[in-house]
Design a protein around this motif. Structure first.
Motif, PDB file in Angstrom:
ATOM      1  N   UNK A 196       0.830  -1.207   0.000  1.00 33.10           N
ATOM      2  CA  UNK A 196       0.000   0.000   0.000  1.00 33.10           C
ATOM      3  C   UNK A 196       0.866   1.260   0.000  1.00 33.10           C
ATOM      4  N   UNK A 197       1.922   1.267   0.795  1.00 34.20           N
ATOM      5  CA  UNK A 197       2.782   2.454   0.855  1.00 34.20           C
ATOM      6  C   UNK A 197       3.549   2.666  -0.447  1.00 34.20           C
ATOM      7  N   UNK A 198       4.054   1.609  -1.033  1.00 41.58           N
ATOM      8  CA  UNK A 198       4.765   1.745  -2.305  1.00 41.58           C
ATOM      9  C   UNK A 198       3.779   2.117  -3.408  1.00 41.58           C
ATOM     10  N   UNK A 199       2.588   1.532  -3.361  1.00 38.69           N
ATOM     11  CA  UNK A 199       1.574   1.884  -4.356  1.00 38.69           C
ATOM     12  C   UNK A 199       1.161   3.348  -4.220  1.00 38.69           C
ATOM     13  N   UNK A 200       1.132   3.853  -3.006  1.00 38.54           N
ATOM     14  CA  UNK A 200       0.816   5.272  -2.809  1.00 38.54           C
ATOM     15  C   UNK A 200       1.836   6.153  -3.525  1.00 38.54           C
ATOM     16  N   UNK A 201       3.099   5.760  -3.459  1.00 36.77           N
ATOM     17  CA  UNK A 201       4.133   6.496  -4.191  1.00 36.77           C
ATOM     18  C   UNK A 201       3.908   6.394  -5.688  1.00 36.77           C
ATOM     19  N   UNK A 202       3.683   5.185  -6.163  1.00 41.68           N
ATOM     20  CA  UNK A 202       3.548   4.966  -7.600  1.00 41.68           C
ATOM     21  C   UNK A 202       2.324   5.655  -8.193  1.00 41.68           C
ATOM     22  N   UNK A 203       1.247   5.693  -7.442  1.00 41.51           N
ATOM     23  CA  UNK A 203       0.004   6.314  -7.922  1.00 41.51           C
ATOM     24  C   UNK A 203      -0.079   7.794  -7.542  1.00 41.51           C
ATOM     25  N   UNK A 204       0.961   8.283  -6.878  1.00 39.97           N
ATOM     26  CA  UNK A 204       1.001   9.654  -6.389  1.00 39.97           C
ATOM     27  C   UNK A 204      -0.226   9.972  -5.523  1.00 39.97           C
ATOM     28  N   UNK A 205      -0.564   8.992  -4.688  1.00 40.93           N
ATOM     29  CA  UNK A 205      -1.683   9.148  -3.768  1.00 40.93           C
ATOM     30  C   UNK A 205      -1.222   9.938  -2.552  1.00 40.93           C
ATOM     31  N   UNK A 206      -1.969  10.933  -2.213  1.00 42.56           N
ATOM     32  CA  UNK A 206      -1.623  11.745  -1.049  1.00 42.56           C
ATOM     33  C   UNK A 206      -1.963  11.028   0.261  1.00 42.56           C
ATOM     34  N   UNK A 207      -2.937  10.093   0.218  1.00 44.05           N
ATOM     35  CA  UNK A 207      -3.450   9.476   1.441  1.00 44.05           C
ATOM     36  C   UNK A 207      -3.143   7.985   1.530  1.00 44.05           C
ATOM     37  N   UNK A 208      -2.795   7.563   2.731  1.00 44.72           N
ATOM     38  CA  UNK A 208      -2.649   6.159   3.082  1.00 44.72           C
ATOM     39  C   UNK A 208      -3.693   5.865   4.145  1.00 44.72           C
ATOM     40  N   UNK A 209      -4.579   4.916   3.876  1.00 48.31           N
ATOM     41  CA  UNK A 209      -5.599   4.524   4.835  1.00 48.31           C
ATOM     42  C   UNK A 209      -5.112   3.251   5.516  1.00 48.31           C
ATOM     43  N   UNK A 210      -4.717   3.379   6.765  1.00 44.37           N
ATOM     44  CA  UNK A 210      -4.189   2.239   7.502  1.00 44.37           C
ATOM     45  C   UNK A 210      -4.296   2.464   8.992  1.00 44.37           C
ATOM     46  N   UNK A 211      -4.307   1.379   9.740  1.00 44.13           N
ATOM     47  CA  UNK A 211      -4.478   1.475  11.190  1.00 44.13           C
ATOM     48  C   UNK A 211      -3.214   1.199  11.993  1.00 44.13           C
ATOM     49  N   UNK A 212      -2.283   0.467  11.442  1.00 45.00           N
ATOM     50  CA  UNK A 212      -1.100   0.082  12.215  1.00 45.00           C
ATOM     51  C   UNK A 212      -0.180   1.286  12.411  1.00 45.00           C
ATOM     52  N   UNK A 213       0.210   1.513  13.636  1.00 43.39           N
ATOM     53  CA  UNK A 213       0.980   2.704  14.012  1.00 43.39           C
ATOM     54  C   UNK A 213       2.272   2.855  13.210  1.00 43.39           C
ATOM     55  N   UNK A 214       3.019   1.779  13.078  1.00 45.98           N
ATOM     56  CA  UNK A 214       4.300   1.852  12.360  1.00 45.98           C
ATOM     57  C   UNK A 214       4.081   2.209  10.887  1.00 45.98           C
ATOM     58  N   UNK A 215       3.077   1.618  10.267  1.00 42.44           N
ATOM     59  CA  UNK A 215       2.781   1.915   8.859  1.00 42.44           C
ATOM     60  C   UNK A 215       2.372   3.372   8.693  1.00 42.44           C
ATOM     61  N   UNK A 216       1.613   3.880   9.637  1.00 44.07           N
ATOM     62  CA  UNK A 216       1.184   5.286   9.565  1.00 44.07           C
ATOM     63  C   UNK A 216       2.382   6.223   9.714  1.00 44.07           C
ATOM     64  N   UNK A 217       3.313   5.870  10.593  1.00 45.54           N
ATOM     65  CA  UNK A 217       4.512   6.695  10.775  1.00 45.54           C
ATOM     66  C   UNK A 217       5.368   6.697   9.505  1.00 45.54           C
ATOM     67  N   UNK A 218       5.522   5.528   8.897  1.00 42.86           N
ATOM     68  CA  UNK A 218       6.302   5.438   7.662  1.00 42.86           C
ATOM     69  C   UNK A 218       5.596   6.212   6.552  1.00 42.86           C
ATOM     70  N   UNK A 219       4.279   6.102   6.475  1.00 39.73           N
ATOM     71  CA  UNK A 219       3.523   6.849   5.463  1.00 39.73           C
ATOM     72  C   UNK A 219       3.768   8.348   5.607  1.00 39.73           C
ATOM     73  N   UNK A 220       3.731   8.820   6.830  1.00 38.21           N
ATOM     74  CA  UNK A 220       3.962  10.245   7.079  1.00 38.21           C
ATOM     75  C   UNK A 220       5.375  10.632   6.668  1.00 38.21           C
ATOM     76  N   UNK A 221       6.352   9.789   6.982  1.00 41.83           N
ATOM     77  CA  UNK A 221       7.733  10.091   6.600  1.00 41.83           C
ATOM     78  C   UNK A 221       7.917  10.075   5.080  1.00 41.83           C
TER      79      UNK A 221
END
Length: 164
Positions: free
Chosen positions: A84-109
Motif C-alpha cells: 500500500x505504501x509503495x503503491x501510494x508512491x507509484x500512484x502519487x496518492x496523497x493518502x494512506x488509509x491504515x491502522x497500524x501505528x508503524x505503517x502510519x509513521x512510515x507513510x507520514x515520513x
C-alpha cells in the motif's frame, strides 16, 4: 484529484459497517493493492463485498510495479501495508488509509497523509453518514476483535472537525 491507497484492516472495518462506499466524501479514488486483495479473498464474505465495491468504480485494483521497494519495507511491515505504501508512491496518492501505528509513521515520513478507521468513522459521523463513533467501535470490537483504547477513540472524535 484526491487519491488514497488502503490497507486491509480499514477496508474490512468499513466494509463490515457498510460504510466503505461513503469514502467518496473524502476521496476520488481508492486503490486496493494486490496483497490487500489476497488478504481479503481469504475471508470469503469480504470477497463478495469487495467485488461489489470494484463494480461501483470507486475502488480500483492495483499492482505494485516496484517489488524491490516493497521488500525493503517488509522488514518493518506486513505485505499489505508495504504494498500500500509503495503503491501510494507509484500512484502519487496523497493518502494512506491504515491502522497500524508503524505503517502510519512510515507513510507520514514518505509524505503521505495517514488516516485510520477511527478518524474516518468520526468524520463520517460528523457528516451525518454514520452513527456515533463509540457505538461503531463497540460493533467492531464485538464482531471483528477490533482493538483501540477509549483514549484513541476520543482523540478521533476530537479530530473529527478537521477535514480529511
Amino acid at each position: 484529484m484526491r487519491i488514497a491507497v488502503v490497507d486491509t484492516s480499514p477496508l474490512i472495518n468499513l466494509t463490515h459497517l457498510d460504510l466503505a462506499r461513503d469514502l467518496t466524501l473524502f476521496f476520488d479514488r481508492v486503490y486496493v493493492p494486490r496483497a490487500v486483495q489476497e488478504e481479503l479473498n481469504k475471508k470469503g464474505r469480504f470477497r463478495y463485498r469487495l467485488n461489489k465495491l470494484y463494480r461501483a468504480g470507486f475502488f480500483t485494483r492495483c499492482i505494485v510495479a516496484d517489488a524491490f521497494n516493497v521488500r525493503l519495507l517488509r522488514d518493518k511491515l506486513d505485505k499489505g501495508e508495504a504494498e500500500a505504501l509503495i503503491q501510494a508512491q507509484e500512484k502519487q496518492a496523497l493518502f494512506f488509509i491504515g491502522d497500524e501505528r508503524r505503517a502510519r509513521a512510515i507513510a507520514t515520513s514518505m509524505g503521505r497523509r495517514a488516516v485510520g478507521t477511527l478518524r474516518l468513522l468520526a468524520r463520517l459521523n460528523l457528516e451525518g453518514r454514520a452513527p456515533e463513533l463509540p457505538g461503531l467501535v463497540q460493533i467492531l470490537r464485538r464482531d471483528l476483535d477490533f482493538r483501540a483504547s477509549d483514549e484513541i477513540v476520543q482523540q478521533a472524535i476530537d479530530l473529527a472537525a478537521e477535514p480529511i
